[in-house]
Design an enzyme around this catalytic site. Structure first.
Site, mmCIF file in Angstrom:
data_model
loop_
_atom_site.group_PDB
_atom_site.id
_atom_site.type_symbol
_atom_site.label_atom_id
_atom_site.label_comp_id
_atom_site.label_asym_id
_atom_site.label_seq_id
_atom_site.Cartn_x
_atom_site.Cartn_y
_atom_site.Cartn_z
ATOM 1 N N LYS A 46 -14.109 -40.724 5.424
ATOM 2 C CA LYS A 46 -12.728 -40.878 5.901
ATOM 3 C C LYS A 46 -12.398 -42.256 6.465
ATOM 4 O O LYS A 46 -11.508 -42.403 7.299
ATOM 5 C CB LYS A 46 -12.366 -39.786 6.940
ATOM 6 N N HIS A 106 -21.851 -42.565 1.161
ATOM 7 C CA HIS A 106 -21.647 -42.393 2.607
ATOM 8 C C HIS A 106 -22.996 -42.364 3.323
ATOM 9 O O HIS A 106 -23.076 -42.018 4.496
ATOM 10 C CB HIS A 106 -20.946 -41.057 2.911
ATOM 11 N N SER A 136 -8.864 -37.440 10.643
ATOM 12 C CA SER A 136 -8.830 -37.378 9.182
ATOM 13 C C SER A 136 -9.895 -36.396 8.666
ATOM 14 O O SER A 136 -9.647 -35.599 7.759
ATOM 15 C CB SER A 136 -9.073 -38.780 8.621
#
Ligand code: PPS
Length: 293
Positions: A46, A106, A136
């Site tokens: 995010k 990530h 988010s």
């Protein structure tokens, strides 16, 4: 009848909470063979992954909007550690992607497959302030069905602060990659800078890539990758993902795209608690985040 995906509890990969489907393909990811001209886009979830991916793809396509419409963003810029049943894994997708490849991840820095360092691949990291990340992420946990139930925002804030969300501690992630800057070809960017002065940030990217671009082309890139344009662009907005996996009626993937939305969500007490936690965990770090526009 549609398939209903129910988010399972997360598993653990070397102490990092992660989806069990991703853990199953970890041996493939760990053994991934990078190529010297691969460019890795690394982020905590995010933090602007999709935005940065779209910017890089259009740079790679010499500013051609048409070429960026060739496929959905998650196929143009494969997600290294991805795996869902019935879908090709990130590694499988990458094996079919022509060079020079853009790759997203990530993963926290300590889990980066060794080959990216051996081949001296360039890396662009993008970080975002944790208050906007957690908000988010809270909406994303609800709309992206593979996540466990986040509970209330108050509960999710605790889970986030404890580093028990997918990909673990935000603090360790942003600091780990920040330290990596000392030894690698790594450009460290901030979501907030990109919002405030996208022209300047795109120039940084171009310099890092050793590319030059006419002003008019940069203008076109900025227009194409603005929040409003990406939100209505079917190859960038994730609308092509089956509803069983992402339900945009709960929350769109491109939700608000602003700095400071946390102010619409945190109570005064939650903000104070978060600030204390932040100070404790960022103590001694020279990393600074802009929490406001
Ligand atoms: S993911 O699922 O981790 O890959 O998500 P990621 O792409 O990293 O982050 C999603 C958030 O980035 C916002 N976004 C943008 N903001 C500004 N401009 C552009 N062009 C843009 N594209 C994506 C997106 O809206 C998510 O943030 P929130 O705050 O939820 O709106």
């Amino acid at each position: 009848m549609g398939v209903e995906v129910v988010g399972e509890e997360l598993g653990s990969l070397h102490g990092i909470p992660l989806f069990k489907t991703f853990i199953e393909v970890w041996p493939q990811v760990e053994a991934f063979q990078a190529q010297p001209d691969d460019l890795l886009v690394s982020t905590y979830p995010k933090s602007g992954t999709t935005w940065l991916s779209e910017i890089l793809d259009i740079i790679y396509q010499d500013g051609s909007v048409e070429k960026c419409q060739r496929d959905a963003i998650y196929n143009r810029v494969p997600f290294l550690e991805y795996k869902e049943p019935g879908m090709p894994s990130g590694v499988e997708l990458l094996e079919k992607t022509p060079s020079p490849r853009l790759v997203t991840t990530h993963l926290p820095v300590q889990l980066l497959p060794k080959s990216f360092c051996d081949k001296n691949c360039k890396v662009i990291y993008m970080a975002r302030n944790p208050k906007d990340v957690v908000v988010s992420y809270y909406y994303f946990y609800q709309m992206a069905k593979t996540h466990p139930d986040p509970g209330t925002l108050a509960e999710f804030l605790e889970t986030f602060m404890a580093g028990k969300v997918a990909y673990g501690s935000w603090y360790e992630h942003v600091q780990g990659w920040w330290e990596k800057k000392q030894e690698k070809q790594l450009l460290y960017l901030f979501y907030e800078d990109m919002k405030k002065d996208p022209w300047q940030e795109v120039q940084k990217i171009l310099r890092f890539l050793g590319k030059e671009m006419a002003e008019e082309m940069v203008e076109r890139i900025l227009h194409h990758t603005s929040f409003q344009e990406m939100k209505k662009n079917p190859s960038a907005n994730y609308n092509s993902v089956p509803t069983a996996l992402m339900d945009h009626s709960i929350s769109p993937f491109l939700r608000k795209g602003i700095i400071g939305d946390w102010k619409n969500h945190f109570t005064v007490a939650q903000n104070e608690r978060f600030n204390q936690h932040y100070q404790k965990h960022m103590m001694g770090s020279d990393l600074h985040f802009q929490m406001e526009a």
